[in-house]
Design a protein around this motif. Structure first.
Motif, PDB file in Angstrom:
ATOM      1  N   ASP A 109       0.445   1.754   2.796  1.00 44.02           N
ATOM      2  CA  ASP A 109       0.061   0.349   2.610  1.00 44.02           C
ATOM      3  C   ASP A 109      -0.531   0.090   1.235  1.00 44.02           C
ATOM      4  O   ASP A 109      -0.206  -0.904   0.583  1.00 44.02           O
ATOM      5  N   ASN A 141      -2.372  -4.603  -0.809  1.00 46.10           N
ATOM      6  CA  ASN A 141      -2.003  -4.244   0.556  1.00 46.10           C
ATOM      7  C   ASN A 141      -0.530  -4.575   0.755  1.00 46.10           C
ATOM      8  O   ASN A 141      -0.137  -5.741   0.861  1.00 46.10           O
ATOM      9  N   ARG A 143       1.364  -3.989   3.312  1.00 47.16           N
ATOM     10  CA  ARG A 143       1.703  -4.457   4.662  1.00 47.16           C
ATOM     11  C   ARG A 143       1.420  -5.939   4.836  1.00 47.16           C
ATOM     12  O   ARG A 143       2.244  -6.683   5.363  1.00 47.16           O
ATOM     13  N   THR A 144       0.257  -6.404   4.381  1.00 48.95           N
ATOM     14  CA  THR A 144      -0.114  -7.806   4.566  1.00 48.95           C
ATOM     15  C   THR A 144       0.280  -8.680   3.387  1.00 48.95           C
ATOM     16  O   THR A 144       0.270  -9.910   3.493  1.00 48.95           O
ATOM     17  N   GLU A 146      -1.499  -8.920   0.687  1.00 48.87           N
ATOM     18  CA  GLU A 146      -2.723  -9.505   0.153  1.00 48.87           C
ATOM     19  C   GLU A 146      -3.315  -8.641  -0.963  1.00 48.87           C
ATOM     20  O   GLU A 146      -3.204  -7.417  -0.949  1.00 48.87           O
TER      21      GLU A 146
END
Length: 478
Positions: A109, A141, A143-144, A146
């Protein structure tokens, strides 16, 4: 007794990362820096920053077949229009596409991880500067998608300041010892950044030059005593703010069960440390210190061994039927799974693998587990042999060669084996082979007090031959 000289030898011979490994790590990091600078990764590089245990000088030697890891941040100028995920994905691409690193690379991530054939891995994470306005630092990040605030240099400064209050570097040495207890005992889960922060808050400016931190065993006793007092005053999981970024709560790395378990074991180890220091004779003190650190403490000394005594009691609790006495769990809680005899992993009701084998069945197969209160809930990693409650469940997963996924031309079967009086009385010993639930993962509810086993078997699809088999992952339910 404090046995200051024995602690010096124990740190040098057993706990500290030896100089050969440190030199090899530094050489690899410099090579990685040169590789990134020479790659087509687009972000303009400002500098590289060491992070984590390596930067704080609290890194320890891996125990058993474990690994030590080092964190390296690549501080870069922002690329207009890039998402957070792009920084990590593109960094991963340049490593995956290279002949040098391709087979060693996994993209996670926040970072790209390079795992070497020995016991070392290096995590490389982009750190974006001045993206929205001057002075910001953000990790990415994937995965998100962000950007997340980060202050790694400030955190390292905070840790070094804390160590500066202690004499003879005793604060850092005590921190390494506590990490060693975590890794060798496997009684509790606490990620290093969380553990280091909790320890760091146990020393203040007015401790400088005090007897409480004058040597390593004194520092260890002081830290564990203060940490235990703080934890016992907080039966519910408290906040543990990042000292360099107070809005970030490191306690999010725990669930409530893991916090309660950590709290209980700090209390137990605090008492053992007090007993070792209060011991009247050298022999008695060594025996009690070995209860904390194992037989590598003051090795060569001919004294009674707490673990050996525990092993003798363990053998008395084990029954041929695998319906072992409930008190076995209490001994495992105190001393860990190392007191179990080798034959424990082959109880009478366990089933033999039905597949024919290849000429070389790999044992380089690793099982990991995550605990969750319910199947679809938030999960937290747990260690092999960690003590767990009789509620919730575990997601088991499997890797080969330390970090690689199981090849697509193979499938996985899980052997789940229960032991203990309750499971055996209810004829719930199992010991057979189960299919995964999601991908190669297997979900198992935690129900029966005892010491249970989960193993992964890897079978080649083309001819149904067994090609890989993990060591047991021990599940201790209290």
């Amino acid at each position: 007794m404090k046995l200051v000289s024995d602690f010096k030898d124990f740190l040098a011979d057993t706990v500290n990362l030896n100089q050969t490994r440190i030199n090899r790590l530094e050489e690899r990091v410099e090579t990685i820096k040169d590789f990134i600078r020479g790659s087509d990764w687009e972000p303009p590089i400002s500098t590289f920053i060491e992070q984590g245990s390596w930067a704080h000088d609290t890194i320890i030697r891996p125990v058993d077949i474990g690994e030590f890891d080092a964190d390296l941040l690549v501080k870069v100028h922002a690329v207009k229009g890039w998402s957070a995920a792009q920084y990590v994905k593109e960094l991963g691409r340049v490593f995956l596409d290279s002949g040098r690193y391709g087979d060693k690379t996994v993209v996670y991530d926040y970072c790209v991880t390079i795992t070497y054939a020995d016991d070392c891995k290096i995590d490389i994470a982009p750190l974006v500067m001045d993206r929205d306005y001057q002075g910001t630092l953000e990790v990415c990040n994937r995965r998100t998608g962000e950007f997340e605030d980060s202050q790694p240099v400030e955190y390292t400064r905070w840790m070094r300041e804390k160590n500066g209050y202690s004499g003879n570097n005793s604060f850092r040495k005590a921190t390494r010892l506590i990490k060693y207890v975590r890794d060798i005992k496997r009684r509790f889960s606490c990620q290093s950044v969380l553990l280091t922060t909790l320890i760091g808050h146990r020393i203040e400016w007015f401790d400088k030059d005090s007897n409480a931190f004058s040597d390593t065993p004194s520092a260890l006793q002081t830290i564990m005593g203060r940490l235990d007092d703080w934890l016992q005053a907080r039966p519910d999981k408290p906040a543990v703010p990042n000292p360099a970024l107070p809005a970030q709560d490191f306690a999010d790395l725990w669930n409530d069960t893991q916090y309660a378990n950590f709290r209980n074991f700090v209390n137990k180890y605090r008492k053992w440390i007090d007993e070792a220091i209060d011991a009247a004779t050298r022999s008695d003190s060594i025996e009690k210190w070995r209860k904390v650190f194992g037989d590598d403490f003051a090795k060569g000394e001919n004294v009674k061994k707490a673990e050996a005594s525990a092993m003798q009691r363990t053998n008395a609790m084990l029954l041929e039927s695998a319906a072992h006495l409930d008190s076995l769990v209490d001994s495992i809680i105190d001393f860990g799974i190392t007191i179990l005899p080798p034959w424990f992993k082959s109880p009478p009701h366990i089933q033999v693998p039905p597949w024919k084998t290849t000429d070389n069945v790999s044992r380089n197969v690793q099982v990991s587990a995550e605990y969750a209160l319910q199947k679809g809930g938030r999960a937290h990693p747990v260690q092999n042999g960690e003590v767990l409650p009789s509620r919730g469940g575990l997601w088991f997963d499997v890797r080969v060669n330390k970090f690689q996924v199981v090849p697509a031309d193979c499938y996985v079967r899980w052997r789940i084996t229960n032991t203990g009086a309750v499971a055996m009385a209810l004829k719930k010993g199992r010991g057979g082979f189960e299919r995964p639930a999601e991908g190669n993962r297997r979900w198992e509810e935690l129900e029966y007090r005892g010491v249970h086993l989960a193993e992964a078997f890897i079978i080649r699809r083309s001819d149904d031959r067994l090609v890989g088999h993990s060591e047991p992952f021990y599940v201790v339910i209290k």
